[in-house]
Motif scaffolding. Structure first.
Motif, PDB file in Angstrom:
ATOM      1  N   THR B 196      -9.602  -4.206  -6.835  1.00 42.21           N
ATOM      2  CA  THR B 196      -8.162  -4.329  -7.055  1.00 42.21           C
ATOM      3  C   THR B 196      -7.475  -5.096  -5.918  1.00 42.21           C
ATOM      4  O   THR B 196      -6.342  -5.512  -6.064  1.00 42.21           O
ATOM      5  N   GLU B 228      -3.871  -7.204 -11.424  1.00 43.66           N
ATOM      6  CA  GLU B 228      -4.704  -6.007 -11.257  1.00 43.66           C
ATOM      7  C   GLU B 228      -5.863  -6.262 -10.295  1.00 43.66           C
ATOM      8  O   GLU B 228      -6.488  -5.316  -9.810  1.00 43.66           O
ATOM      9  N   THR B 295      -8.918   5.708 -12.126  1.00 42.31           N
ATOM     10  CA  THR B 295      -7.462   5.607 -12.083  1.00 42.31           C
ATOM     11  C   THR B 295      -6.967   4.332 -11.413  1.00 42.31           C
ATOM     12  O   THR B 295      -5.826   4.265 -10.970  1.00 42.31           O
ATOM     13  N   ASN B 296      -7.841   3.341 -11.290  1.00 47.94           N
ATOM     14  CA  ASN B 296      -7.349   1.994 -11.008  1.00 47.94           C
ATOM     15  C   ASN B 296      -8.184   1.032 -11.838  1.00 47.94           C
ATOM     16  O   ASN B 296      -9.300   1.355 -12.245  1.00 47.94           O
ATOM     17  N   SER B 321     -12.179   7.821  -3.294  1.00 50.89           N
ATOM     18  CA  SER B 321     -11.306   7.381  -4.370  1.00 50.89           C
ATOM     19  C   SER B 321     -11.909   7.747  -5.733  1.00 50.89           C
ATOM     20  O   SER B 321     -11.217   8.218  -6.635  1.00 50.89           O
ATOM     21  N   ARG B 433      -2.837  -0.840 -16.938  1.00 51.89           N
ATOM     22  CA  ARG B 433      -2.920   0.038 -15.761  1.00 51.89           C
ATOM     23  C   ARG B 433      -3.267   1.468 -16.145  1.00 51.89           C
ATOM     24  O   ARG B 433      -2.593   2.077 -16.959  1.00 51.89           O
ATOM     25  N   PHE B 435      -3.252   3.890 -13.900  1.00 47.59           N
ATOM     26  CA  PHE B 435      -2.827   4.633 -12.717  1.00 47.59           C
ATOM     27  C   PHE B 435      -2.506   6.094 -13.047  1.00 47.59           C
ATOM     28  O   PHE B 435      -2.109   6.418 -14.170  1.00 47.59           O
ATOM     29  N   VAL B 436      -2.615   6.919 -12.010  1.00 47.16           N
ATOM     30  CA  VAL B 436      -2.225   8.330 -12.119  1.00 47.16           C
ATOM     31  C   VAL B 436      -0.780   8.411 -12.623  1.00 47.16           C
ATOM     32  O   VAL B 436       0.119   7.808 -12.045  1.00 47.16           O
TER      33      VAL B 436
END
Lengths: 200, 470
Positions: B196, B228, B295-296, B321, B433, B435-436
């Protein structure tokens, strides 16, 4: 924008990497049209955890955030910087920032300083051993001091100059208005125009 | 002999207003400025405070997309803060004389779908928008960048931006995609490869035979997700596919302008012998459908693979991570990706909501039924895409299948409007995305291509189109 030279403020050890701007401020806070007052959205999910660093009384007045690598990735939302600024942060340090986030910081008088991974860990350990310790951020010499630690940080020369002088980007650019006009006079007619409206 | 330049460097050269000296950035001219309701109100306020006008309203266009409902659009927007934000855009564009496409208008929709469909996005131009996915427009051989709100104000006032020159990276994708593998899989594989942050400071140029074979829609999907990988922009050199897509669109050049433009556009490619700061290579022949597990967007894997173990990563930070991601995603290492059951499927977003995306998904779900217990939402990228899809009967195919057919907007990609993935629910999403909390509080997102989304909706577990043949 206010001129920045050096200042001293409480540091907060933020032991997270890969923090995207959705985590800095979720989209729900982006519905507002005001330019200030975003402090309640800062890290709003993480702040639900009572053990989260910014929920500890020692860090209530924190002004310097020391974060892990890849801070501010993802969405271009400047709200992420507004949230940090409105919360009271004047500087953020990380081994790596996302480009747009770093650029946005420079527009809002927030220092985004790049430090090494090793120095990040050193600062975390120092701040955790003495919670609430103050950090001195010295922009002219690009140094952050914490106790006996003296750590160099990187910031591009131009942003440093603008922050030091408190200059407004638009004002600087408009000094070149004649050159913009000259460029426009050469602009080819095939290049896009939104007006007049064409099609149905 | 002239200096050998990459495509990105040529565009930079041709938009240079003032060369920066003594460490100052270059001043770059902006050909097209797209605005929307979320990142512009504070910029207009800034103009008012300084009594500044918009320099080039004829290079500026607005639409409503991020914070608008995708159903009952004939009713006033129910949520007061959202209604106020959309109204602020309408008021600001009226006060400053900016063209706007509001809810209900044929050209309303996701800003990155609207620009290309109007023919405003074209090769050789600079495009900015207060949205990181502006990189989408690079598919036309444009230099297109997401910017922050202060920069939106800057462009409104000056039609320029002070920018530091970027480094250049070539991403060579050679070979031919197998059936069931698409542009989305290419970009997910690239991000998994470089990470990323791998594109940070770079403009990416996607090259190679697999890119040349892609439609404009596919190229837009790839350029869209350049951000991204951390890149400021991504681009593809224009070719006959680009010109054919553009010709005849409302704002595309016509007559002599077209001829003049073509002469220039044909020079828009990286010179033989020009050097990139970095090059990477991807073999398209071997690519599988790609999905994310974490989550990425860099936490992706072949759909034929399994959830990785945190131990499999070299760096301690990557291990940490991965552990956090698996916990959030509620996944165990070693689980086959195809065994992961989802609750909902989202087909939409600036990555994958164009007519070709809808057609590809509709082709698979036609005559079938949505897996039991699943929900599915189809959100066309623009009102025009919606109308076009309806004229082809795609809406009926999706509705008969059991999916909801919505109006255009960003929708559940970022969950700013009422469209969200439920708490602790798992989504297969064609967005960008994972993401969280991005698609809703505690929502779990797997990024997928439109055809993987369709196959998953049919089977209930993450699936490839080839799984439907068994």
């Amino acid at each position: 924008m206010e001129k920045i030279s050096n200042f001293t403020g409480v540091g907060a050890p933020f032991r997270y990497s890969n923090v995207d701007t959705d985590q800095i401020i979720p989209a729900i806070y982006l519905k507002r049209i005001a330019k200030t007052g975003y402090e309640d959205g800062l890290f709003s999910t993480l702040r639900q955890d009572p053990d989260f660093v910014l929920n500890q009384p020692e860090y209530e007045k924190a002004q310097v955030l020391v974060a892990g690598s890849d801070f501010g990735t993802g969405s271009s939302r400047e709200h992420a910087v507004w949230a940090l600024r409105d919360y009271g942060f004047k500087a953020v340090f990380s081994p790596k920032f996302a480009d747009i986030f770093r650029s946005n910081c420079g527009k809002q008088g927030v220092i985004a300083g790049v430090i090494s991974n090793t120095d990040t860990v050193k600062l975390w350990e120092k701040m955790e051993s003495e919670p609430g310790i103050e950090l001195e951020v010295d922009l002219p010499s690009q140094v952050v001091r914490c106790g006996e630690l003296e750590i160099n940080f990187e910031i591009d020369e131009y942003t440093k100059w603008r922050l030091s002088e408190g200059l407004d980007d638009i004002g600087i650019t408009l000094q070149n208005e004649d050159k913009i006009e000259e460029f426009e006079s050469r602009r080819a007619s095939w290049r896009p125009k939104t007006l007049p409206v064409k099609g149905d | 002999m002239a200096e050998k330049l990459t495509l990105a460097e040529k565009l930079w050269r041709d938009h240079l207003v003032v060369k920066g000296e003594n460490g100052a950035p270059d001043l770059i001219y902006i050909d097209l400025h797209l605005i929307h309701e979320v990142t512009s109100p504070q910029a207009f306020d800034g103009l008012r405070l300084e009594s500044r006008d918009i320099r080039r309203r004829d290079l500026t266009i607005a639409t409503e997309d991020h914070n608008t409902p995708t159903k009952d659009i004939h009713l006033p927007i129910a949520e007061p803060t959202s209604a106020k934000q959309v109204q602020a855009l309408r008021d600001n564009t009226e006060q400053y004389g900016v063209r706007i496409h509001s809810l209900g208008d044929k050209n309303q929709g996701i800003v990155h779908v609207v620009g290309p469909q109007l023919g405003l996005t074209m090769p050789g131009i600079t495009v900015v928008c207060g949205d990181s996915h502006t990189s989408t427009h690079g598919a036309f051989g444009a230099l297109a960048m997401g910017i922050g709100t202060s920069e939106v104000e800057h462009v409104l006032a000056t039609q320029t931006l002070p920018l530091t020159p970027f480094k250049t990276m070539a991403i060579n994708v050679e070979g031919s995609l197998r059936p069931g593998v698409s542009a989305k899989d290419i970009i997910l594989a690239i991000i998994a490869e470089i990470g990323t942050g791998g594109g940070q400071g770079y403009v990416l140029e996607y090259r190679g035979s697999a890119i040349r074979e892609l439609s404009m829609e596919g190229r837009m999907t790839i350029c869209n997700m350049s951000i991204e990988a951390g890149a400021r922009a991504g681009m593809v050199a224009p070719d006959q596919i680009t010109f054919d897509y553009l010709k005849g669109r409302p704002h595309a050049p016509a007559g002599e302008d077209w001829d003049e433009a073509m002469e220039y556009w044909k020079t828009l490619k990286t010179d033989d012998g020009a050097e990139f700061d970095k090059e990477i290579f991807i073999n398209a022949d071997e690519l599988d459908p790609f999905v994310t597990w974490g989550t990425n967007p860099g936490q992706g894997v072949s759909l034929m693979g399994e959830v990785p173990s945190p131990d499999s990563f070299d760096l301690a930070s990557d291990q940490e991570s991965a552990e956090k991601s698996l916990q959030y995603m509620d996944l165990q290492p070693g689980t086959k990706m195809k065994d992961i059951r989802v609750d909902t499927v989202f087909l939409g977003s600036c990555t994958n909501s164009r007519i070709e995306d809808l057609r590809a998904a509709a082709k698979l779900v036609k005559g079938k039924k949505l897996a039991e217990g699943l929900t599915m939402m189809v959100v066309p990228g623009s009102q025009k895409v919606r109308i076009e899809a309806e004229s082809e009967g795609l809406d009926k195919i999706f509705k008969d299948f059991g999916a909801e057919w919505r109006f255009a907007g960003c929708s559940a990609c970022l969950g700013m409007n009422p469209d969200k993935v439920g708490e602790f629910k798992r989504a297969a999403s064609t967005s960008n995305r994972n993401f969280v909390g991005r698609q809703g509080k505690n929502a779990r997102t797997h990024l997928v291509s439109p055809v993987v989304a369709a196959a998953t909706a049919i089977r209930g577990t993450l699936s490839a189109p080839s799984d439907l043949e068994d």
